[in-house]
Design an enzyme around this catalytic site. Sequence first.
Site, PDB file in Angstrom:
ATOM      1  N   CYS A 140       0.803  -1.226   0.000  1.00  0.00           N
ATOM      2  CA  CYS A 140       0.000   0.000   0.000  1.00  0.00           C
ATOM      3  C   CYS A 140       0.834   1.273   0.000  1.00  0.00           C
ATOM      4  O   CYS A 140       0.306   2.359  -0.228  1.00  0.00           O
ATOM      5  CB  CYS A 140      -0.955   0.000   1.191  1.00  0.00           C
ATOM      6  SG  CYS A 140      -2.029  -1.452   1.255  1.00  0.00           S
ATOM      7  N   HIS A 273      -3.085   7.072   1.982  1.00  0.00           N
ATOM      8  CA  HIS A 273      -3.573   5.749   1.593  1.00  0.00           C
ATOM      9  C   HIS A 273      -4.977   5.551   2.151  1.00  0.00           C
ATOM     10  O   HIS A 273      -5.250   5.840   3.316  1.00  0.00           O
ATOM     11  CB  HIS A 273      -2.639   4.671   2.123  1.00  0.00           C
ATOM     12  CG  HIS A 273      -3.176   3.284   2.000  1.00  0.00           C
ATOM     13  ND1 HIS A 273      -3.678   2.786   0.815  1.00  0.00           N
ATOM     14  CD2 HIS A 273      -3.312   2.287   2.919  1.00  0.00           C
ATOM     15  CE1 HIS A 273      -4.089   1.544   1.001  1.00  0.00           C
ATOM     16  NE2 HIS A 273      -3.885   1.221   2.283  1.00  0.00           N
ATOM     17  N   ASN A 303     -10.216  -0.219   0.059  1.00  0.00           N
ATOM     18  CA  ASN A 303      -8.754  -0.214   0.053  1.00  0.00           C
ATOM     19  C   ASN A 303      -8.267  -0.855  -1.241  1.00  0.00           C
ATOM     20  O   ASN A 303      -8.430  -2.062  -1.443  1.00  0.00           O
ATOM     21  CB  ASN A 303      -8.246  -0.993   1.272  1.00  0.00           C
ATOM     22  CG  ASN A 303      -6.734  -0.977   1.407  1.00  0.00           C
ATOM     23  OD1 ASN A 303      -6.019  -0.656   0.470  1.00  0.00           O
ATOM     24  ND2 ASN A 303      -6.242  -1.343   2.574  1.00  0.00           N
TER      25      ASN A 303
END
Length: 346
Positions: A140, A273, A303
């Site tokens: 990520c 993020h 996500n």
Amino acid sequence: MSNTDSAAPAPFLPASAPVPGGARFSRLIGVGAALPARRVTNDDLVADLATRGIETSDEWIVTRTGIRQRWLAGPDDTTTSLGVRAAREAMKSAGVGPDDIDLIVCATSTADQIFPSTACLIQSELGVHQGGAFDVQAVCSGFAYAVANADALIRAGVAQRALVIGAEVFSRILDWNDRSTCVLFGDGAGAIVLSAADTPGVLVSRLHADGRQSGILSTPGSVRCGAVTGHPFLRMDGQAVFKLAVKLLAELAQETLEAAGLKVDDLDWLVPHQANVRILSATASRLGLPLDRVISTVGEHANTSAASVPLALAQAVQEGRLRPGQLIMLQGVGGGFTWASNLIRL
């Protein structure tokens, strides 16, 4: 943001070369994004999981994560195809063509093949026949790592214009019987074009990793002698990840701003993020940054790992919230454990 390629926003700067012999910097001149066609709301997901005896609810998901929907790859979607779509939109936004790109850096943890790299596959599809192409694997944090690499290569004179892509199909490494993880993730891609310039755009990047924390977020399987070995699905200690992410992101923001001689008040936008709305809120609180200066798209995209930051960036540009002259910070945090940032003047 639509799942179809939308009209590209105007470039931040003309895609012109820097003054010969002058200082070299990189500036962001275009953005793009791509999502799969399949939109899956929490209610859709709840109904699907119920057929397998897994209980959850829209309220449970929203309360704990802020996620309301995600976009999931169909049979014909790949990390490469999503990356190509996002890259084309970014190139259109920047007003550049295949002959103008001499570097492609793709951040992904879900490559379509062991090799060649996803960046090389994207390069071929785009008709780019010059320059380098490689993948970055920092989960990520991957997009922030990729931006730092591209910026450094442009500054060094190795490249003139770089495509930086974050692309993922995380739905294919999820255990859809594990409620604690399968509700959290989505698929997608985002991309930017960085161009050499004689004025700074990417001001500071900071990269960090701590392999001692690798066990709290991982997909530990591998292919060996033609067979999958180990555990092929994502595993996560949610509480440990949450606590570490909030601590590290706040510290990272301060470190990055201090390196540039700036303060939190100088920051126009934080583009973090997109993992969990509670992480975004807690990070902003620790920094003393108003939540209305944090770009949040986790409710719409879930996500998407390395794709989450460029997807959020592209949506904010499309909505007119990000404008030339503003100071923004990109942040990633993820498996490894990794965390990274880029401070950018638009």
